[in-house]
Design an enzyme around this catalytic site. Structure first.
Site, PDB file in Angstrom:
ATOM      1  N   ARG A   1       1.113  -1.097   0.148  1.00  0.00           N
ATOM      2  CA  ARG A   1      -0.729  -0.124   0.179  1.00  0.00           C
ATOM      3  C   ARG A   1       0.979   1.572   0.083  1.00  0.00           C
ATOM      4  O   ARG A   1       0.749   2.321   0.345  1.00  0.00           O
ATOM      5  CB  ARG A   1      -1.008   0.009   1.186  1.00  0.00           C
ATOM      6  CG  ARG A   1      -1.727  -1.375   1.415  1.00  0.00           C
ATOM      7  CD  ARG A   1      -3.214  -1.337  -0.166  1.00  0.00           C
ATOM      8  NE  ARG A   1      -3.919  -2.436  -0.085  1.00  0.00           N
ATOM      9  CZ  ARG A   1      -3.646  -3.102  -0.394  1.00  0.00           C
ATOM     10  NH1 ARG A   1      -2.621  -4.152  -1.063  1.00  0.00           N
ATOM     11  NH2 ARG A   1      -4.808  -4.575  -0.048  1.00  0.00           N
TER      12      ARG A   1
ATOM     13  N   SER B   1     -11.087  -0.777   3.038  1.00  0.00           N
ATOM     14  CA  SER B   1     -10.234  -0.856   4.425  1.00  0.00           C
ATOM     15  C   SER B   1      -9.567   0.358   4.520  1.00  0.00           C
ATOM     16  O   SER B   1      -9.137   1.459   4.369  1.00  0.00           O
ATOM     17  CB  SER B   1      -9.128  -1.104   4.204  1.00  0.00           C
ATOM     18  OG  SER B   1      -9.594  -2.879   3.629  1.00  0.00           O
TER      19      SER B   1
ATOM     20  N   GLU C   1      -5.033   3.830   6.026  1.00  0.00           N
ATOM     21  CA  GLU C   1      -4.737   3.522   4.958  1.00  0.00           C
ATOM     22  C   GLU C   1      -4.880   4.787   3.553  1.00  0.00           C
ATOM     23  O   GLU C   1      -4.645   5.138   3.058  1.00  0.00           O
ATOM     24  CB  GLU C   1      -5.230   2.584   3.906  1.00  0.00           C
ATOM     25  CG  GLU C   1      -5.038   1.500   3.006  1.00  0.00           C
ATOM     26  CD  GLU C   1      -6.265   0.656   2.724  1.00  0.00           C
ATOM     27  OE1 GLU C   1      -5.519  -0.905   2.994  1.00  0.00           O
ATOM     28  OE2 GLU C   1      -6.265  -0.122   1.236  1.00  0.00           O
TER      29      GLU C   1
HETATM   30  C1  LIG Z   1     -15.594  -0.625  -0.902  1.00  0.00           C
HETATM   31  C2  LIG Z   1     -14.327   0.085  -1.131  1.00  0.00           C
HETATM   32  C3  LIG Z   1     -13.259  -1.334  -1.500  1.00  0.00           C
HETATM   33  C4  LIG Z   1     -11.723  -0.842  -1.659  1.00  0.00           C
HETATM   34  N1  LIG Z   1     -11.538  -2.256  -1.597  1.00  0.00           N
HETATM   35  C5  LIG Z   1      -9.874  -1.792  -1.749  1.00  0.00           C
HETATM   36  C6  LIG Z   1      -8.849  -3.658  -2.289  1.00  0.00           C
HETATM   37  O1  LIG Z   1      -9.338  -4.393  -2.019  1.00  0.00           O
HETATM   38  N2  LIG Z   1      -7.812  -3.130  -2.403  1.00  0.00           N
HETATM   39  C7  LIG Z   1      -6.926  -1.614  -2.139  1.00  0.00           C
HETATM   40  O2  LIG Z   1      -6.102  -1.233  -2.387  1.00  0.00           O
HETATM   41  N3  LIG Z   1      -7.682  -0.783  -2.157  1.00  0.00           N
HETATM   42  C8  LIG Z   1      -9.076  -0.598  -2.617  1.00  0.00           C
HETATM   43  N4  LIG Z   1     -10.435   0.559  -2.335  1.00  0.00           N
HETATM   44  C9  LIG Z   1      -9.476   1.794  -2.105  1.00  0.00           C
HETATM   45  C10 LIG Z   1      -9.645   2.260  -3.394  1.00  0.00           C
HETATM   46  O3  LIG Z   1     -10.642   1.573  -3.939  1.00  0.00           O
HETATM   47  C11 LIG Z   1      -8.756   2.604  -3.725  1.00  0.00           C
HETATM   48  O4  LIG Z   1      -6.954   2.835  -2.862  1.00  0.00           O
HETATM   49  C12 LIG Z   1      -8.498   2.971  -5.149  1.00  0.00           C
HETATM   50  O5  LIG Z   1      -7.053   3.053  -5.582  1.00  0.00           O
HETATM   51  C13 LIG Z   1      -7.927   4.736  -4.719  1.00  0.00           C
HETATM   52  O6  LIG Z   1      -8.498   5.342  -6.495  1.00  0.00           O
HETATM   53  P1  LIG Z   1      -9.685   6.776  -6.267  1.00  0.00           P
HETATM   54  O7  LIG Z   1      -9.380   6.948  -7.982  1.00  0.00           O
HETATM   55  O8  LIG Z   1     -10.392   6.112  -6.018  1.00  0.00           O
HETATM   56  O9  LIG Z   1      -8.299   7.467  -5.803  1.00  0.00           O
HETATM   57  P2  LIG Z   1      -9.222   9.117  -4.773  1.00  0.00           P
HETATM   58  O10 LIG Z   1      -9.301   8.218  -3.855  1.00  0.00           O
HETATM   59  O11 LIG Z   1      -9.935  10.101  -5.673  1.00  0.00           O
HETATM   60  O12 LIG Z   1      -7.694   9.478  -4.144  1.00  0.00           O
HETATM   61  C14 LIG Z   1      -6.206   8.525  -3.619  1.00  0.00           C
HETATM   62  C15 LIG Z   1      -5.325   9.340  -3.060  1.00  0.00           C
HETATM   63  O13 LIG Z   1      -4.834   9.317  -4.763  1.00  0.00           O
HETATM   64  C16 LIG Z   1      -4.539   9.973  -5.161  1.00  0.00           C
HETATM   65  N5  LIG Z   1      -4.545  10.831  -7.213  1.00  0.00           N
HETATM   66  C17 LIG Z   1      -5.389   9.836  -7.358  1.00  0.00           C
HETATM   67  N6  LIG Z   1      -5.215   9.666  -8.617  1.00  0.00           N
HETATM   68  C18 LIG Z   1      -4.784  10.173  -8.501  1.00  0.00           C
HETATM   69  C19 LIG Z   1      -3.027  10.692 -10.193  1.00  0.00           C
HETATM   70  N7  LIG Z   1      -3.859  10.659 -11.205  1.00  0.00           N
HETATM   71  N8  LIG Z   1      -2.073  12.288  -9.907  1.00  0.00           N
HETATM   72  C20 LIG Z   1      -2.556  11.704  -8.670  1.00  0.00           C
HETATM   73  N9  LIG Z   1      -2.394  11.413  -7.215  1.00  0.00           N
HETATM   74  C21 LIG Z   1      -4.209  11.079  -7.796  1.00  0.00           C
HETATM   75  C22 LIG Z   1      -5.557  11.692  -4.113  1.00  0.00           C
HETATM   76  O14 LIG Z   1      -4.950  12.606  -4.438  1.00  0.00           O
HETATM   77  C23 LIG Z   1      -5.174  10.557  -2.933  1.00  0.00           C
HETATM   78  O15 LIG Z   1      -3.850  11.136  -2.454  1.00  0.00           O
HETATM   79  C24 LIG Z   1     -11.380   0.111  -1.757  1.00  0.00           C
HETATM   80  C25 LIG Z   1     -12.274   0.667  -1.402  1.00  0.00           C
HETATM   81  C26 LIG Z   1     -13.722   0.819  -1.164  1.00  0.00           C
HETATM   82  C27 LIG Z   1     -14.695   1.915  -1.258  1.00  0.00           C
END
Ligand SMILES: Cc1cc2nc3c(=O)[nH]c(=O)nc-3n(C[C@H](O)[C@H](O)[C@H](O)COP(=O)(O)OP(=O)(O)OC[C@H]3O[C@@H](n4cnc5c(N)ncnc54)[C@H](O)[C@@H]3O)c2cc1C
Length: 337
Positions: free
Chosen positions: A164, A237, A333
């Site tokens: 992570r 998580s 996380e």
């Molecule tokens: C129901 C549920 C289940 C999940 N299961 C998992 C799992 O099994 N495994 C896991 O690892 N995660 C899991 N997650 C967490 C999440 O889905 C991941 O971390 C995902 O990659 C976040 O993507 P996002 O586009 O929503 O990022 P955001 O939440 O929008 O951003 C997260 C971070 O990344 C940065 N960021 C986003 N896009 C960019 C970009 N293009 N360039 C630079 N910085 C950027 C943001 O500024 C922020 O700091 C889960 C979440 C939920 C709600």
């Protein structure tokens, strides 16, 4: 597009808290980036790149510029007898990309089915599930380096991927990821050792797993176990699994023989944070509008219009209770603003 002011972030992150962005815009092409960042730098404002908001908690108004990543596109760059190289826009939905690969029969990301979020955010915390991490199939990451004001392509080893974590977490906000290059396998080696996947494949009498069968199994497991953010606000998580030394582990197991842990090297153990939280009595517990999900204690849920601050305070209580019972400090996380 002109910069908008005072925009609600409620529908733009999966916790659904009613916090705002002082300024807001979208990034639809790489040409948009330098202008937006220059604008924020001139105004001495912080900026935040927003994907699908599925790993974020807003506890107050973001006093700066929120830029929602919307660069799209899945392009085949190269194909050999055994591999396919794809370049994918950072704004693509992660599960859409996984489904695209599964549909083609290309292996590598099927265990990561149904993880919410965008492709551009996947390298940030090196998303992982069911024995696979994004790093296993990332060839390189292309990003705008806001320090050097230029685009860079970082190879897998330059991204410093870990559990992570990645370079993009260590150097928070320096890189704006615009596309990710993946290597997919035409004759994949399936990762089915994870108990729940094995069980579902067995129930379905699936003796010869395929990319599609594994993806379907993962979708089934996740749908049964995790709350759907469209129905109950959450960010998956909330905490990372902590790592402790072998001697700390030996002391703990003497006191708590049922502790769930596994060695990650000769000297280090990873502890299941979910077990620690559950053992402290949090699983299924609700306080006001916030709760610890009844089927998975790692997940904090927003039952009913909780503020980001309420969710943060709830997570703080969990951290304190785990620390006082086990002397282990849980790390969030979820990215908190
Ligand atoms: C129901 C549920 C289940 C999940 N299961 C998992 C799992 O099994 N495994 C896991 O690892 N995660 C899991 N997650 C967490 C999440 O889905 C991941 O971390 C995902 O990659 C976040 O993507 P996002 O586009 O929503 O990022 P955001 O939440 O929008 O951003 C997260 C971070 O990344 C940065 N960021 C986003 N896009 C960019 C970009 N293009 N360039 C630079 N910085 C950027 C943001 O500024 C922020 O700091 C889960 C979440 C939920 C709600």
């Amino acid at each position: 597009m002109p910069i908008a002011e005072n925009i609600s972030l409620q529908a733009l992150h999966t916790f659904g808290c009613n916090e705002k962005a002082q300024y807001f815009n979208t990034i639809q092409s790489i040409e948009d980036i330098a202008t937006h960042i220059q604008w924020a730098k001139e105004k001495k404002l912080p900026y935040l790149i927003l994907g699908a908001g599925s790993n974020l908690l807003f506890t107050k108004t973001f006093e700066g510029l929120v830029l929602k990543m919307e660069i799209m596109g899945i392009k085949k760059v190269q194909e050999t007898a055994s591999e396919v190289f794809l370049s994918v826009g950072a704004g693509e939905n992660w599960h859409h990309f996984v489904s695209y690969c599964v549909h083609k029969g290309w292996g590598g990301v099927e265990n990561l089915s149904l993880i919410p979020g965008t492709v551009g955010a996947a390298p940030i915390q090196n998303i992982g599930a069911y024995g696979v991490e994004a790093k296993d199939c990332i060839e390189s990451v292309t990003a705008y380096d806001t320090t050097m004001s230029s685009f860079v392509t970082l190879t897998n080893s330059h991204c410093l991927f870990g559990y992570r974590s990645s370079l993009f977490k260590h150097e928070k906000n320096r890189y704006i990821i615009t596309s990710v290059q993946f290597i997919l396998q035409k004759q994949p080696i399936f990762r089915t050792e994870y108990g729940a996947i094995k069980e579902v494949l067995h129930q379905k009498n699936n003796k010869q797993p395929s990319v599609e069968a594994i993806s379907n199994a993962v979708i089934q497991i996740r749908t049964e176990k995790l709350p759907d953010p469209k129905k109950i606000g959450n960010a998956g998580s909330f905490f990372k699994n902590p790592t402790i030394s072998k001697s700390e582990f030996e002391n703990l197991i003497a006191l708590f023989p049922k502790i769930i842990a596994f060695p990650i090297s000769d000297e280090l153990y990873k502890i299941a944070a979910g077990w620690l939280i559950e053992t402290c009595g949090w699983k299924g517990l609700q306080k006001g509008n916030v709760g610890c999900y009844e089927k998975q204690s790692l997940v904090i849920v927003n039952y009913n219009h909780a503020t980001g601050k309420e969710i943060y305070d709830f997570s703080e209580e969990i951290i304190q209770s785990v620390q006082s019972k086990f002397n282990i400090l849980l790390e969030r996380e979820v990215v908190v603003y």
